[in-house]
Design a protein around this motif. Structure first.
Motif, PDB file in Angstrom:
ATOM      1  N   ARG A 303       0.826  -1.218   0.000  1.00  0.00           N
ATOM      2  CA  ARG A 303       0.000   0.000   0.000  1.00  0.00           C
ATOM      3  C   ARG A 303       0.859   1.266   0.000  1.00  0.00           C
ATOM      4  O   ARG A 303       0.493   2.274  -0.602  1.00  0.00           O
ATOM      5  CB  ARG A 303      -0.945  -0.020   1.204  1.00  0.00           C
ATOM      6  CG  ARG A 303      -2.122  -0.972   1.036  1.00  0.00           C
ATOM      7  CD  ARG A 303      -3.144  -0.799   2.140  1.00  0.00           C
ATOM      8  NE  ARG A 303      -2.697  -1.350   3.404  1.00  0.00           N
ATOM      9  CZ  ARG A 303      -2.884  -2.610   3.782  1.00  0.00           C
ATOM     10  NH1 ARG A 303      -3.514  -3.450   2.981  1.00  0.00           N
ATOM     11  NH2 ARG A 303      -2.452  -3.040   4.958  1.00  0.00           N
ATOM     12  N   ARG A 304       2.011   1.193   0.685  1.00  0.00           N
ATOM     13  CA  ARG A 304       2.867   2.370   0.716  1.00  0.00           C
ATOM     14  C   ARG A 304       3.640   2.551  -0.586  1.00  0.00           C
ATOM     15  O   ARG A 304       3.749   3.672  -1.106  1.00  0.00           O
ATOM     16  CB  ARG A 304       3.864   2.270   1.875  1.00  0.00           C
ATOM     17  CG  ARG A 304       4.723   3.526   2.035  1.00  0.00           C
ATOM     18  CD  ARG A 304       5.798   3.350   3.074  1.00  0.00           C
ATOM     19  NE  ARG A 304       6.782   2.359   2.673  1.00  0.00           N
ATOM     20  CZ  ARG A 304       7.873   2.063   3.384  1.00  0.00           C
ATOM     21  NH1 ARG A 304       8.087   2.671   4.540  1.00  0.00           N
ATOM     22  NH2 ARG A 304       8.724   1.152   2.975  1.00  0.00           N
ATOM     23  N   LEU A 307       0.579   1.792  -3.978  1.00  0.00           N
ATOM     24  CA  LEU A 307      -0.547   2.726  -3.974  1.00  0.00           C
ATOM     25  C   LEU A 307      -0.162   4.115  -3.486  1.00  0.00           C
ATOM     26  O   LEU A 307      -0.990   5.029  -3.515  1.00  0.00           O
ATOM     27  CB  LEU A 307      -1.682   2.164  -3.095  1.00  0.00           C
ATOM     28  CG  LEU A 307      -2.231   0.794  -3.510  1.00  0.00           C
ATOM     29  CD1 LEU A 307      -3.320   0.347  -2.556  1.00  0.00           C
ATOM     30  CD2 LEU A 307      -2.745   0.828  -4.950  1.00  0.00           C
ATOM     31  N   ARG A 308       1.095   4.256  -3.024  1.00  0.00           N
ATOM     32  CA  ARG A 308       1.611   5.549  -2.567  1.00  0.00           C
ATOM     33  C   ARG A 308       0.808   6.144  -1.412  1.00  0.00           C
ATOM     34  O   ARG A 308       0.597   7.352  -1.340  1.00  0.00           O
ATOM     35  CB  ARG A 308       1.653   6.546  -3.735  1.00  0.00           C
ATOM     36  CG  ARG A 308       2.562   6.133  -4.881  1.00  0.00           C
ATOM     37  CD  ARG A 308       3.979   6.001  -4.384  1.00  0.00           C
ATOM     38  NE  ARG A 308       4.888   5.564  -5.449  1.00  0.00           N
ATOM     39  CZ  ARG A 308       6.186   5.333  -5.277  1.00  0.00           C
ATOM     40  NH1 ARG A 308       6.704   5.487  -4.054  1.00  0.00           N
ATOM     41  NH2 ARG A 308       6.951   4.942  -6.257  1.00  0.00           N
ATOM     42  N   ARG A 309       0.386   5.284  -0.517  1.00  0.00           N
ATOM     43  CA  ARG A 309      -0.319   5.761   0.665  1.00  0.00           C
ATOM     44  C   ARG A 309       0.679   6.060   1.783  1.00  0.00           C
ATOM     45  O   ARG A 309       1.795   5.539   1.772  1.00  0.00           O
ATOM     46  CB  ARG A 309      -1.330   4.723   1.141  1.00  0.00           C
ATOM     47  CG  ARG A 309      -2.478   4.499   0.173  1.00  0.00           C
ATOM     48  CD  ARG A 309      -3.436   3.485   0.729  1.00  0.00           C
ATOM     49  NE  ARG A 309      -4.555   3.245  -0.164  1.00  0.00           N
ATOM     50  CZ  ARG A 309      -5.500   2.329   0.053  1.00  0.00           C
ATOM     51  NH1 ARG A 309      -5.443   1.562   1.142  1.00  0.00           N
ATOM     52  NH2 ARG A 309      -6.482   2.174  -0.816  1.00  0.00           N
ATOM     53  N   GLU A 312       1.649   3.062   7.339  1.00  0.00           N
ATOM     54  CA  GLU A 312       0.751   2.726   8.435  1.00  0.00           C
ATOM     55  C   GLU A 312       1.529   2.620   9.739  1.00  0.00           C
ATOM     56  O   GLU A 312       2.767   2.545   9.749  1.00  0.00           O
ATOM     57  CB  GLU A 312       0.032   1.413   8.118  1.00  0.00           C
ATOM     58  CG  GLU A 312      -0.773   1.477   6.825  1.00  0.00           C
ATOM     59  CD  GLU A 312      -1.365   0.125   6.437  1.00  0.00           C
ATOM     60  OE1 GLU A 312      -1.356  -0.796   7.280  1.00  0.00           O
ATOM     61  OE2 GLU A 312      -1.832  -0.004   5.299  1.00  0.00           O
ATOM     62  N   ARG A 411     -12.076  -4.722   1.124  1.00  0.00           N
ATOM     63  CA  ARG A 411     -11.938  -3.397   0.520  1.00  0.00           C
ATOM     64  C   ARG A 411     -13.297  -2.857   0.078  1.00  0.00           C
ATOM     65  O   ARG A 411     -13.642  -1.704   0.336  1.00  0.00           O
ATOM     66  CB  ARG A 411     -10.973  -3.487  -0.673  1.00  0.00           C
ATOM     67  CG  ARG A 411     -10.674  -2.139  -1.307  1.00  0.00           C
ATOM     68  CD  ARG A 411      -9.648  -2.303  -2.407  1.00  0.00           C
ATOM     69  NE  ARG A 411      -9.320  -1.043  -3.035  1.00  0.00           N
ATOM     70  CZ  ARG A 411      -8.462  -0.166  -2.576  1.00  0.00           C
ATOM     71  NH1 ARG A 411      -7.833  -0.406  -1.442  1.00  0.00           N
ATOM     72  NH2 ARG A 411      -8.226   0.963  -3.214  1.00  0.00           N
TER      73      ARG A 411
END
Length: 427
Positions: A303-304, A307-309, A312, A411
């Motif tokens: 995700r990091r 998806l470039r989030r 966490e 999701r």
């Protein structure tokens, strides 16, 4: 168990060993409470005064944390925090129901102990002396020299082909490989004892569908990083000892069966060192970075990085260099594993046809052999391995597919909940 030494976390967790073998990470307050309770519980049993126990625990937790705690505070921690985790009873002595941890992804299942903890301790004591540094250096050097000589002067592939056409040779080769796998587990136990902690029981279970041996070395979490690495590498170290014994046997009697067995054990060692599934190679990386379960970081890292989030909390809890190592592991191993499984899935029909043809040929050759009973037994063993390989591949694809489906469901469920909230709004 104490603080997790060599931890990859910014704040090293405190570990507790639950009665069912589950290792649980606790924050400082809960750990100090459980530790104080264990220390004073014997005195409380003798006196029969539970209130006195809570007072004693409160006093010790106060000293350990520098914050003031009363017996009521301790009772609250026991009832609401520790008892639901299955670590202690409630403050009134009753048991609380607790949820066992989910089975680890692609972990060993249906385990059955064959050797008790006492027997494992005894076996480990027979071989623990082999981990003295000088002996390790000499044995590893001898192993490497013997391997270079053997494979540079002998054709192990030809020996393997010759043995596969000999029913008795097949059974002997597989028996030696099985003995090496069992000795591998003794290596884990011996390394654990050499480090000063007690290994658990030894037994067998199913890894996907393949039978596998195991040794419970949960207590190795009490060791530092070097001790844990020694425990993990103890298995392949004992494989190298087994190979040295086979080479000595081959020098005395140059049989192709022994040479084929040496090659098969080498393949076992290479498989164990793979960092993809939960083999020894995976645990080597895990111990190097000080993170017990790498698989649970796959989602946050993807995700990091994909998806470039924002990172966490689970990732933020890691030190910088363990984050880098785990990220490299995920981004390197996951595509390789996906590509490998994709190619295997694409070729499953061809593999099934090849397995059927091979099984038919083996049975035909067995019935026409001059030793039909022995030939049939060898054919059955080889066919079993063929079927287990196909079943293992299908089961792995099922697990991965099910994990993807659950992720997609979660999701879409989250999106539906957010849409419902935004549609109704707040009053």
């Amino acid at each position: 168990m104490g603080e997790f030494a060599g931890s990859g976390y910014r704040r090293p967790p405190r570990l507790v060993y639950r009665f069912d073998g589950q290792v649980i990470q606790l924050p400082d307050l809960l750990y100090e409470t459980a530790k104080a309770l264990e220390r004073h519980q014997g005195e409380a049993v003798k006196s029969g005064n539970s209130r006195d126990l809570l007072d004693r625990v409160a006093q010790e937790v106060t000293r350990a944390t520098g914050r003031t705690f009363s017996a009521e505070h301790v009772a609250f921690v026991l009832d609401r925090k520790l008892a639901p985790l299955g670590i202690t009873t409630r403050s009134d002595g009753t048991l609380a129901g607790f949820t066992k941890a989910a089975h680890p992804f692609l972990g060993l299942r249906h385990r059955t102990a064959v050797v008790s903890e006492k027997g494992s301790w005894f076996l480990a004591g027979l071989f623990a002396w082999l981990f003295q540094p000088v002996l390790v250096l000499l044995i590893v050097s001898a192993f490497l020299a013997a391997e270079i000589w053997l494979f540079s002067t002998h054709n192990a592939s030809y020996a393997m082909i010759a043995v596969m056409s000999d029913p008795s040779g097949v059974l002997v080769m597989l028996g030696l490989a099985l003995a090496s796998a069992a000795f591998h587990e003794i290596g884990h136990a011996a390394a654990c004892r050499y480090g000063g902690v007690r290994p658990g029981g030894m037994g067998c279970g199913l890894y996907l569908v393949w039978p596998a041996f195991y040794t419970d070395v949960t207590n190795s979490y009490r060791l530092d990083r070097i001790g844990r690495l020694r425990t993990v590498l103890g298995g392949v170290y004992f494989n190298s000892l087994f190979i040295l014994g086979l080479i000595a046997l081959y020098l005395a009697d140059p049989s192709p069966v022994v040479l084929a067995a040496i090659m098969l054990v080498n393949l076992e060692m290479l498989q164990q060192l793979l960092p993809t599934l939960r083999f020894d190679g995976y645990y080597i990386i895990s111990d190097l970075v000080g993170i017990p379960d790498l698989f649970k970081y796959i989602g946050p890292i993807l995700r990091r990085n994909i998806l470039r989030r924002p990172p966490e909390e689970r990732l933020k809890a890691l030190k910088r260099w363990p984050q880098v190592v785990v990220t490299v592991w995920v981004l390197a191993v996951l595509p390789a594993l996906a590509l490998q499984l994709g190619l295997i899935a694409f070729r499953i029909p061809q593999m099934a046809v090849a397995a059927w043809n091979t099984a038919h040929r083996l049975f035909t050759d067995a019935t026409a052999s001059s030793t039909p009973v022995l030939s049939t037994a060898a054919a059955c063993v080889q066919i079993l391995f063929l079927l287990l390989s196909l079943a293992g591949i299908l089961l792995m694809l099922w697990y991965l597919g099910n994990a993807v489906v659950q992720l997609i469901r979660k999701r879409f469920s989250r999106r539906a909940d957010l849409a419902e909230v935004s549609r109704h709004g707040s009053p």
